[in-house]
Design an enzyme around this catalytic site. Structure first.
Site, PDB file in Angstrom:
ATOM      1  N   LEU A  42       0.814  -1.210   0.000  1.00 40.13           N
ATOM      2  CA  LEU A  42       0.000   0.000   0.000  1.00 40.13           C
ATOM      3  C   LEU A  42       0.852   1.266   0.000  1.00 40.13           C
ATOM      4  O   LEU A  42       0.463   2.280  -0.562  1.00 40.13           O
ATOM      5  CB  LEU A  42      -0.923   0.017   1.226  1.00 40.13           C
ATOM      6  CG  LEU A  42      -2.094  -0.959   1.223  1.00 40.13           C
ATOM      7  CD1 LEU A  42      -2.872  -0.842   2.527  1.00 40.13           C
ATOM      8  CD2 LEU A  42      -3.021  -0.715   0.044  1.00 40.13           C
ATOM      9  N   SER A  43       1.999   1.199   0.665  1.00 38.29           N
ATOM     10  CA  SER A  43       2.875   2.370   0.729  1.00 38.29           C
ATOM     11  C   SER A  43       4.301   1.905   0.939  1.00 38.29           C
ATOM     12  O   SER A  43       4.548   0.851   1.539  1.00 38.29           O
ATOM     13  CB  SER A  43       2.450   3.295   1.874  1.00 38.29           C
ATOM     14  OG  SER A  43       3.222   4.483   1.876  1.00 38.29           O
TER      15      SER A  43
END
Length: 412
Positions: free
Chosen positions: A70-71
């Site tokens: 996600l990041s």
């Protein structure tokens, strides 16, 4: 005395990283090199080993329960590529889409100087808090990290001299273009079609549209949580996830019809199109993803599936074209030698499914067309001013519709 990376200081590790980045052809801009040398990456990823902080690789900071990224702190080489493309100047106002760890914003802050201003926007509150804390701890005062949907831009800070997306996008939102100052530049890792992406620097053209001034192959974690989401998933081709196919929102065929396709009859076609050992396949990939309705898609395979002969892709992460119940993927075999004695590799296509042979033949025909007519031409990307479809594949012109703004890919 030979030192291992665990014995090296942060300064020495940064110098080694810069050497790798420059060897890869990035950090061409001296100011970008200076930013990489000055900003301490390990400050933004304090929970990893120092050597990992200065590896030319991503550092994952957030995943879904299923393990999808996600990041992350982006790969420094790709960070340098995007900064080279943006080419920010002292005093510029820059908007960054996706805050990550705050490292990219710190690099931008160094590049625009105290006279400039950087705004980073992210959809996740915990990411905003983390990046803000790291930037504040580093004493960087010309960056603001805000919470919001990056696809809307950030109107309070507009107009911007540059907008840079640190996330992958499929659509190009209106707000990114309208919030740029005259002469401003947009840099975005854009998914063209299927799994083929390029980082593109756009500037406004005389006709009111936008035209690429630079572009290069790259990939990024996709934009999410807003109006320009680019959801993606995996199609299990084998029933045991040893071979999967990346699926995107522009998938034109029913994914469930592809499960088990590799157990269907096989067809094999060799194109006669060859590549030298270190030659990039990116331009062939770009042509195929534009020319074929299903686009060209990533097909990761476990080594067990390759060793058993169930699949014989070019690489472990293969590239494939889906059909409606059939699949064609790229393969390779020795292709002889060139006039100087260098080894060549020939490109082939393997088809599976009831109409796998026909799909493989079409893919092979497109490879030959590209090789014959377009291999030695450059390509550019346009956002047409009026959105008019001006496709003409015979002349190397493809109109690709998508959310917000269509793009046109033109072989020159």
């Amino acid at each position: 005395m030979n030192l291992t990376t665990t014995d090296m200081s942060p300064e020495a590790l940064r110098e080694a990283l810069i050497g790798k980045v420059k060897d890869a052809g990035y950090a061409r801009n001296g100011a970008v090199e200076d930013a990489l040398r000055t900003v301490e990456r390990h400050h933004y990823v304090p929970d990893v080993e120092l050597a990992d902080a200065y590896a030319n690789d991503i550092v994952v900071t957030k995943r879904t329960p299923e393990g999808e990224v996600l990041s992350c702190a982006s790969q420094p080489g790709i960070v340098a590529l995007l900064l080279d493309q943006l080419c920010p100047q002292r005093g510029d106002r820059v908007l960054e889409i996706g805050a990550g760890t705050g490292y990219n914003a710190a690099l931008l802050a160094h590049l625009v100087g105290k006279e400039g201003r950087v705004t980073a926007i992210d959809v996740d509150g915990d990411i905003v808090d983390y990046a803000s804390e790291r930037l504040a701890a580093a004493g960087i005062g010309n960056v603001e990290v805000v919470l919001g949907d990056g696809a809307h831009g950030y109107e309070p800070g507009a107009p911007y001299d540059g907008i840079i997306a640190s996330v992958g996008a499929y659509g190009i939102p209106d707000k990114w273009l309208s919030q740029l100052a005259p002469g401003g530049r947009l840099v975005v890792p854009l998914r063209i079609r299927g799994s083929v992406s390029r980082s593109i620097a756009f500037e406004r053209a005389r006709d009111g549209g936008w035209r690429s001034v630079e572009h290069a192959m790259c990939g990024f974690v996709p934009l999410r949580g807003g109006i320009a989401d680019d959801p993606r998933s995996r199609i299990d081709l084998t029933g045991d996830n040893t071979v999967t196919l990346q699926s995107h929102q522009d998938q034109p065929f029913a994914p469930e019809r592809l499960t088990g396709v590799l157990d269907q009859p096989r067809s094999e076609i060799w194109t006669g199109v060859t590549f030298a050992r270190m030659e990039s396949l990116e331009w062939m990939y770009l042509w195929l993803t534009c020319a074929l309705p299903g686009g060209l898609r990533s097909m990761p395979a476990e080594q067990t599936a390759i060793d058993s002969g169930r699949i014989t892709p070019m690489f472990r992460t293969g590239m494939a074209v889906p059909g409606d119940g059939e699949l064609a993927y790229l393969a390779k075999r020795p292709g002889g030698h060139d006039s100087e004695g260098h080894e060549l590799t020939e490109t082939g296509v393997v088809g599976h499914g009831p109409h796998g042979g026909a799909l493989a033949a079409r893919v092979a025909d497109e490879i030959r067309t590209w090789d014959r007519d377009f291999r030695h031409r450059g390509a550019r990307f346009e956002i047409p001013a009026d959105g008019t479809d001006t496709s003409d594949p015979t002349r190397g012109r493809f109109f690709l519709d998508r959310p917000h703004h269509p793009i046109t890919v033109v072989w020159q």
